[in-house]
Design an enzyme around this catalytic site. Structure first.
Site, PDB file in Angstrom:
ATOM      1  N   ASP A   1       0.793  -1.234   0.000  1.00 18.08           N
ATOM      2  CA  ASP A   1       0.000   0.000   0.000  1.00 18.08           C
ATOM      3  C   ASP A   1       0.826   1.285   0.000  1.00 18.08           C
ATOM      4  OD1 ASP A   1      -1.699  -2.068   0.586  1.00 18.08           O
ATOM      5  OD2 ASP A   1      -2.546  -1.162   2.377  1.00 18.08           O
TER       6      ASP A   1
ATOM      7  N   GLU B   1     -10.761  -1.576   3.865  1.00 15.86           N
ATOM      8  CA  GLU B   1      -9.412  -1.080   4.147  1.00 15.86           C
ATOM      9  C   GLU B   1      -9.198   0.270   3.471  1.00 15.86           C
ATOM     10  OE1 GLU B   1      -6.616  -4.919   4.765  1.00 15.86           O
ATOM     11  OE2 GLU B   1      -6.987  -4.430   2.658  1.00 15.86           O
TER      12      GLU B   1
END
Length: 487
Positions: A24, A203
């Site tokens: 990420d 998320e």
């Protein structure tokens, strides 16, 4: 491992770490003429492991300099995703002399036989433009008594209430918290019940305003990524909601699911904070992979990369608000047009092949269609091809990477990626082709398809074809690396 093996699939236009694991994007922020990209990083291995914050900076969003690791695990756990902001007014008390950077991130402690998984939010700050970081001595600053999924804080300053707002992923919801100083947080509200897709854990949220194109109207956008549950044929992917935010509560104005990307490989993306007001862009960056196969993609010495940074807009299309995305304008300086394609008719009996042989390519096609099907074949080599086909009878664009190169590492990698459209007779494609990726922006950014590929070469040639009628390229070009490009 040879240098050739390490470089085999390394991209030119996309950020990838020099070595080991990346996932990420974190802490995206603009400060003192630099774009900062922090990212989930395992510096010890080529697979997911103890998370650190890696760090890179750029002047133009395309060429990145990788710096030293910014944040290391400590007694509170490993360093999961989060955000970075500029504390312009010293609300924290960390910056008595001049503004600095504050990172808000998740500390993660793995479950064991003795304890349950624990995730808390913590702070670190930097007085030297992100080169070194001091962790706040009062960490963690936010925890929850019962939520084990409690992570990925994305923070911005809400001018109307003069408070910092945190969007936090909390299982199958997004929770919102507020603070005057980034240290003391109060719960505001929770969003997610009966909204959007719940195929996996929620998320990496992001909440921001976008102005509707060609109007003065503004809407709030909430981006939410959905983790892979091992069952879905899509793996991990990202949705968004359009609505209103009053400083406490986010309200979506629609009940349908709206996907940010229709490909397999755009996940966990968030936007840059503190872009100057005179710039005015909302710039987004995603992780170009999928949790279904991220740990096994066939790269050596390094693994995974980011998408091209994208500018986000909001467009009203027949009464429905859609997030629009296309590559940032800085990308254009890395290309020069070598082939112009105007009024280029393609008949079923006569496909058109154009030689390319470059390490990265920008392809644009504005197509008037009278065929039942037409397509673009990216001939990476004579043996490796990727096809972008439009089925006009069913209004579906299909990205086929079954023969794109190395595909054996995942059964899902070979499945087609499909996008249902309403258009039939007019389709516009912009395709950015790099060493191991294809990013497709359709109809002026109305749709996007992001996909990894692993061929032996980037693109030897491009073939245009049609079936059941003619297609005409009204306007188009092929652009290749500019002679002065520094990549």
């Amino acid at each position: 491992m040879t240098k050739q093996e390490i470089l085999q699939y390394r991209p030119s236009l996309h950020f990838a770490t020099k070595k080991n694991w990346l996932n990420d994007p974190n802490g995206l922020v603009y400060f003192k003429d630099e774009y900062h990209l922090f990212f989930q990083h395992n510096p010890n291995d080529n697979i997911w492991g103890p998370m650190h914050w890696g760090h890179a900076v750029s002047k133009d969003l395309i060429t990145w300099e990788e710096l030293e690791i910014a944040l290391y695990p400590d007694e509170h756990g490993t360093i999961f995703s989060g955000s970075t902001v500029v504390d312009w007014n010293n609300t924290t008390g960390f910056f008595p002399d001049e503004p600095g950077l504050v990172a808000i991130f998740t500390h993660h402690q793995e479950a064991s036989d003795e304890i349950a998984q624990k995730q808390t939010q913590s702070l670190a700050y930097s007085n030297d433009n992100g080169r070194t970081w001091i962790k706040y001595e009062g960490n963690p600053v936010l925890s929850h008594a019962s939520k084990s999924d409690f992570r990925d804080p994305k923070v911005f300053h809400h001018e109307e209430t003069e408070k910092w707002i945190m969007s936090l992923a909390t299982g199958q919801t997004i929770s919102f918290y507020s603070s005057l100083n980034l240290i003391d947080w109060e719960f505001e509200s929770e969003f997610g019940d009966n909204a959007g897709s719940h195929d996996g854990v929620w998320e990496c949220p992001d909440l921001f305003k976008l102005k509707v194109e060609d109007t003065e109207e503004e809407k709030w956008i909430l981006i939410v990524s959905i983790g892979d549950n091992g069952i879905s044929n899509m793996g991990s992917r990202t949705q968004y909601f359009v609505g209103a935010f009053n400083g406490s509560v986010f309200t979506s104005e629609h009940h349908d699911i709206r996907w940010l990307d229709y490909g397999r490989d755009n996940y966990a993306g968030v936007s840059f904070s503190d872009i100057p007001e005179e710039d005015g862009r909302r710039i987004y960056l995603g992780w170009m992979s999928n949790w279904r196969y991220a740990n096994v993609v066939p790269t050596d010495g390094w693994r995974n990369q980011m998408t091209i940074p994208r500018e986000l807009h909001l467009r009203n299309i027949e009464g429905k608000y859609k997030v629009i995305q296309y590559p940032v304008e800085e990308l254009s300086s890395y290309f020069e047009r070598t082939v112009d394609i105007q009024n280029y008719e393609v008949k079923p009996s006569n496909p058109k092949k154009i030689e390319v042989n470059e390490r990265y390519v920008d392809l644009f096609l504005d197509i008037k269609n009278d065929a039942d099907q037409f397509g673009v074949t990216l001939n990476h080599t004579s043996a490796h091809i990727t096809t972008i086909e439009y089925d006009a009878l069913n209004h579906v664009i299909i990205l086929n990477r079954r023969n794109s190169g190395n595909v054996e590492f995942s059964d899902m990698f070979s499945t087609d990626q499909e996008l249902k459209m309403s258009e039939r007779n007019h389709v516009q494609l912009r395709v950015i082709i790099d060493k191991c990726s294809i990013e497709i922006f359709i109809n002026d950014g109305t749709y996007a398809i992001t996909s990894l590929v692993y061929p032996d070469e980037t693109c030897e040639s491009i073939t245009l074809y049609s079936k059941g009628g003619n297609m005409t390229v009204k306007d188009g070009y092929i652009a290749i690396p500019a002679k002065n490009a520094t990549l």
